[in-house]
Design an enzyme around this catalytic site. Structure first.
Site, PDB file in Angstrom:
ATOM      1  N   LYS A   7     -12.986  68.824  18.835  1.00 18.38           N
ATOM      2  CA  LYS A   7     -12.370  68.388  20.215  1.00 18.38           C
ATOM      3  C   LYS A   7     -13.407  67.818  20.870  1.00 18.38           C
ATOM      4  O   LYS A   7     -14.595  67.844  20.511  1.00 18.38           O
ATOM      5  CB  LYS A   7     -12.131  70.182  20.585  1.00 18.38           C
ATOM      6  CG  LYS A   7     -11.163  70.061  21.678  1.00 18.38           C
ATOM      7  CD  LYS A   7      -9.664  70.214  21.169  1.00 18.38           C
ATOM      8  CE  LYS A   7      -8.626  70.358  22.223  1.00 18.38           C
ATOM      9  NZ  LYS A   7      -7.397  70.748  21.656  1.00 18.38           N
TER      10      LYS A   7
HETATM   11  N1  GLU Z   1      -4.683  68.535  21.331  1.00 21.90           N
HETATM   12  C1  GLU Z   1      -3.589  68.992  20.268  1.00 21.90           C
HETATM   13  C2  GLU Z   1      -3.912  70.342  19.922  1.00 21.90           C
HETATM   14  O1  GLU Z   1      -4.650  71.158  20.919  1.00 21.90           O
HETATM   15  C3  GLU Z   1      -3.381  67.864  19.292  1.00 21.90           C
HETATM   16  C4  GLU Z   1      -4.552  67.614  18.510  1.00 21.90           C
HETATM   17  C5  GLU Z   1      -4.137  66.509  17.534  1.00 21.90           C
HETATM   18  O2  GLU Z   1      -3.276  66.181  17.454  1.00 21.90           O
HETATM   19  O3  GLU Z   1      -5.090  66.088  16.628  1.00 21.90           O
HETATM   20  O4  GLU Z   1      -3.471  70.838  19.022  1.00 21.90           O
END
Ligand code: GLU
Length: 431
Positions: free
Chosen positions: A115
């Site tokens: 993240k």
């Molecule tokens: N931000 C989204 C999540 O929390 C998508 C992450 C992604 O597509 O890599 O799952």
């Protein structure tokens, strides 16, 4: 003095990283996790903090602090979104990265978890400043990202335009177009059809499967949603299509309430096309301003409640007021462990975040696959594959929940953590 101690004891920690570690500890006990594997899973593999200088419109330079955390690269390159929000902290990003590791394992896509985030308020930046911030942040984290290493995507406060700038920035460095370095890009720029609404579609599939399991009827059911951003909007739209009545919606501006159902198509038009951005000012339903709106939303007598905003919204303090039969977690980490216990005792069926909102990362995976192959699918193919993945994951989690007499959250953790632990054992400890 005693009073103070009691006070401190009865307030649970809302630090997301402490919560993520607690959840891991709970599942470690339940699946008899090898202590050597447990020891490794408790630490993010890599954490990068970056200073991101931006030339502001007034000519001054301002530095923003950003992070990229890779919790695990055991099952493949790490994957996860980038958050632009004033409340971002390193501990929050660490927790979100760990949750991505479990999420990717639950839906069985070949990624670890990561993240990123930048402490900033994107609503207060001009488009030029936002582009500068996105490009410089992408440059700073470029030392650890790439299609085979770590693949960012949108999250709270970021969108497909920001992903386009990041893809362009990395491509400029490398001297050729590197489409697979981020997902959630515009369809015109090697993005995937169906990615924009994928999270909400996934939430809908898990609610539909829950309804089958509980023997409930979707048509005429009621739902309340906290958050009307990418996830809230797409979830509301899909549920509306399946016959749900959306009787409450909140966002940062306040809440809309209508027992006869809110016109979701018109509300989406209001926030998108009319450029209003927030739900305030939408005509028809009763509008309640401020924080009271959420208290009212959470205590509504609805069939389904969808928290689709931030972490720590359902806590030990308000969980008891919840009357919904089903809670589907569109957000990451919306329910604290104390609230979890309370809801479980009340018999609320929780579809946990790492299952409910996995549709986004699943279609991100499809986007990455399409980019690597330079071969693009139509929207039906994307949605059909998404449905398969979500239904399989739901069935697997439900089966474990029934077999182990565990909650859906515990079952999802057993599945996710169990898979990562097994992969880690197979790979062994280097050197
Ligand atoms: N931000 C989204 C999540 O929390 C998508 C992450 C992604 O597509 O890599 O799952």
């Amino acid at each position: 003095m005693n009073g103070n101690v009691d006070q401190a004891q009865c307030h649970e920690s809302l630090n997301p990283w402490h919560i993520a570690l607690k959840q891991l500890e709970n599942v470690a006990g339940a699946i008899d996790l090898d202590p050597n594997v447990y020891e490794r899973l408790r630490y993010p593999q890599r954490e990068l903090t970056v200073a991101v200088p931006v030339r502001m419109d007034d000519g001054r330079t301002r530095v923003f602090i950003g992070y990229r955390v890779q919790h695990s690269l055991i099952r493949g390159p790490s994957k996860g979104g980038i958050r632009f929000h004033p409340a971002v902290t390193l501990d929050e990003i660490k927790a979100l990265a760990m949750w991505m590791t479990w999420k990717c394992a639950v839906v069985n896509i070949p990624y670890g978890g990561a993240k990123g985030g930048v402490i900033c308020d994107p609503l207060k930046l001009s488009t030029r400043e936002l582009e500068g911030l996105s490009r410089r942040y992408a440059t700073e984290i470029s030392i650890i990202v790439g299609p085979t290493k770590d693949i960012p995507a949108p999250d709270l406060g970021t969108d497909n335009q920001i992903m386009a700038w990041m893809m362009d920035t990395i491509s400029m460095h490398r001297g050729f177009s590197v489409t697979g370095v981020v997902t959630g890009k515009p369809v015109l720029l090697a993005g995937s059809r169906g990615r924009a609404g994928a999270t909400g579609r996934g939430v809908m599939y898990t609610i539909r499967e829950t309804y089958k399991h509980l023997g409930m009827q979707m048509k005429g059911s009621t739902v309340a949603l906290q958050g009307f951003g990418k996830v809230g909007k797409s979830t509301a739209l899909r549920l509306h299509e399946t016959g749900f009545k959306v009787v409450g919606v909140t966002d940062v501006s306040g809440g809309l309430f209508d027992p006869n159902g809110i016109d979701i198509i018109a509300l989406i038009r209001h926030v998108e096309d009319d450029g209003m951005r927030f739900i305030e000012g939408f005509r028809g339903p009763e509008f309640v301003k401020g924080a009271e709106a959420n208290d009212r939303l959470f205590s509504m007598d609805v069939d389904v409640l969808v928290p689709a905003a931030l972490e720590n919204q359902i806590t030990g303090e308000n969980a008891d007021s919840i009357k919904a039969r089903v809670v589907a977690e569109g957000a990451n980490g919306p329910t604290t462990p104390d609230a979890d216990r309370i809801l479980e005792e009340k018999g609320v069926f929780i579809i946990p975040d790492i299952l409910a909102n996995a549709g986004g990362v699943v279609v991100s995976y499809f986007e990455w696959v399409q980019d690597l192959q330079s071969f693009f699918w139509n929207e039906d193919q994307v949605n059909t594959q998404l449905e398969n993945v979500m239904v399989n994951a739901f069935d697997e989690v439900l089966m474990i929940a029934q077999r182990e007499k565990a909650s859906m959250r515990m079952a999802a953790y057993m599945l996710g953590v169990g898979k990562v632990a097994a992969a880690m054992k197979l790979r062994g400890l280097y050197p």
